[in-house]
Design a protein around this motif. Sequence first.
Motif, PDB file in Angstrom:
ATOM      1  N   TYR A   1       0.848  -1.190   0.000  1.00  0.00           N
ATOM      2  CA  TYR A   1       0.000   0.000   0.000  1.00  0.00           C
ATOM      3  C   TYR A   1       0.884   1.241   0.000  1.00  0.00           C
ATOM      4  O   TYR A   1       2.095   1.177   0.233  1.00  0.00           O
ATOM      5  CB  TYR A   1      -0.881   0.042   1.253  1.00  0.00           C
ATOM      6  CG  TYR A   1      -1.871  -1.078   1.395  1.00  0.00           C
ATOM      7  CD1 TYR A   1      -2.503  -1.645   0.301  1.00  0.00           C
ATOM      8  CD2 TYR A   1      -2.193  -1.572   2.666  1.00  0.00           C
ATOM      9  CE1 TYR A   1      -3.429  -2.670   0.448  1.00  0.00           C
ATOM     10  CE2 TYR A   1      -3.109  -2.592   2.819  1.00  0.00           C
ATOM     11  CZ  TYR A   1      -3.725  -3.138   1.705  1.00  0.00           C
ATOM     12  OH  TYR A   1      -4.630  -4.148   1.855  1.00  0.00           O
ATOM     13  N   THR A   2       0.282   2.393  -0.236  1.00  0.00           N
ATOM     14  CA  THR A   2       0.965   3.652   0.016  1.00  0.00           C
ATOM     15  C   THR A   2       0.897   3.945   1.512  1.00  0.00           C
ATOM     16  O   THR A   2       0.030   3.422   2.227  1.00  0.00           O
ATOM     17  CB  THR A   2       0.313   4.804  -0.760  1.00  0.00           C
ATOM     18  OG1 THR A   2      -1.029   5.002  -0.259  1.00  0.00           O
ATOM     19  CG2 THR A   2       0.268   4.506  -2.254  1.00  0.00           C
ATOM     20  N   GLN A   3       1.803   4.777   1.989  1.00  0.00           N
ATOM     21  CA  GLN A   3       1.770   5.136   3.408  1.00  0.00           C
ATOM     22  C   GLN A   3       0.475   5.858   3.737  1.00  0.00           C
ATOM     23  O   GLN A   3      -0.089   5.688   4.828  1.00  0.00           O
ATOM     24  CB  GLN A   3       2.973   5.997   3.764  1.00  0.00           C
ATOM     25  CG  GLN A   3       3.069   6.305   5.258  1.00  0.00           C
ATOM     26  CD  GLN A   3       4.393   6.945   5.618  1.00  0.00           C
ATOM     27  OE1 GLN A   3       5.388   6.786   4.910  1.00  0.00           O
ATOM     28  NE2 GLN A   3       4.412   7.672   6.724  1.00  0.00           N
ATOM     29  N   SER A   4      -0.044   6.655   2.808  1.00  0.00           N
ATOM     30  CA  SER A   4      -1.298   7.357   3.022  1.00  0.00           C
ATOM     31  C   SER A   4      -2.455   6.377   3.204  1.00  0.00           C
ATOM     32  O   SER A   4      -3.320   6.565   4.071  1.00  0.00           O
ATOM     33  CB  SER A   4      -1.584   8.284   1.843  1.00  0.00           C
ATOM     34  OG  SER A   4      -2.858   8.892   1.962  1.00  0.00           O
ATOM     35  N   ALA A   5      -2.461   5.291   2.408  1.00  0.00           N
ATOM     36  CA  ALA A   5      -3.522   4.296   2.529  1.00  0.00           C
ATOM     37  C   ALA A   5      -3.462   3.603   3.884  1.00  0.00           C
ATOM     38  O   ALA A   5      -4.500   3.339   4.509  1.00  0.00           O
ATOM     39  CB  ALA A   5      -3.414   3.272   1.406  1.00  0.00           C
ATOM     40  N   VAL A   6      -2.237   3.318   4.350  1.00  0.00           N
ATOM     41  CA  VAL A   6      -2.089   2.697   5.671  1.00  0.00           C
ATOM     42  C   VAL A   6      -2.640   3.619   6.755  1.00  0.00           C
ATOM     43  O   VAL A   6      -3.362   3.189   7.659  1.00  0.00           O
ATOM     44  CB  VAL A   6      -0.615   2.338   5.934  1.00  0.00           C
ATOM     45  CG1 VAL A   6      -0.399   1.959   7.401  1.00  0.00           C
ATOM     46  CG2 VAL A   6      -0.179   1.202   5.024  1.00  0.00           C
ATOM     47  N   SER A   7      -2.320   4.889   6.683  1.00  0.00           N
ATOM     48  CA  SER A   7      -2.828   5.853   7.667  1.00  0.00           C
ATOM     49  C   SER A   7      -4.355   5.902   7.634  1.00  0.00           C
ATOM     50  O   SER A   7      -5.010   5.972   8.691  1.00  0.00           O
ATOM     51  CB  SER A   7      -2.251   7.242   7.388  1.00  0.00           C
ATOM     52  OG  SER A   7      -0.846   7.254   7.523  1.00  0.00           O
TER      53      SER A   7
END
Length: 276
Positions: free
Chosen positions: A27-33
């Motif tokens: 995932y992107t880090q934004s998606a994880v957040s």
Amino acid sequence: MDPHLLRTFVAVARHGSFSAAARELGYTQSAVSQHIAALESDLGTALLGRRPVAPTEAGERLLEHAGPLLLRLDAARADIARLGAAPSARLTVGVSPLATGALDRLPADRTGLIRVLDRAAIPAAVSSGELDLGLVDGMTGPSDPLPLPETGPLTATVVEESPLCVALPAGHPLARRTGLCLPDLADALWIDAPGTAVPLDRLRAVCGPGAYRARLRYEGTDVQGLLALVAAGRGLATLPGAAVAGRDDVVGVPVVAPRLVHRVEALRTGAGSPVF
């Protein structure tokens, strides 16, 4: 509770990092957040501190539930998938180090890949479909099943039982005994070798109060490596008698109390075909 969000939470908690979890999960880090925020919103509480990234009290409690929940989901998915799949002609077999002798009982034409694994990892790998068959060993009472973690519906078949012994250096004062009581050795110094010998927490559970102190911890899966440490006087270990046979520098004295055996069991799912 969305299992995808729960898997993301477990990955972040394990790595202590949003970016590392993103790399693992793809995932992107934004998606994880966003996943963590959505899970916290669903449960109405903060699950992770941010500096440093670590579980809150609520997050720690959720982690206790998350592993078994996700494993049961994986087991259910694998079990359903097996129902529509043609039976495998050759099996992927997982075996714990002290159960390798039972491989001789498997039909050669049914055996494909063999993986030697820590005994604690085998039940989950069978439940999730990673293994077709698991050969796992442990210490138990003569009429009791092996204590296995709850991973999903598994069928266990007893393959073999053998006496237990305490492995001692050949020159040890107790090496000439004809039998030993484990509770009498509670204050001895032991090697904690959970992947090969009987784990010390299992000795405490079965034998009652006692220290069973670990002089060192051996995390390998090589039984001969463990016996070399015993021979060097680094501590005692409880093993099946056959594992000690053939060495001049280590003596295996039978365990006479409590009444216990070393057992090997074959694990398969309900959808698997009997092998033994």
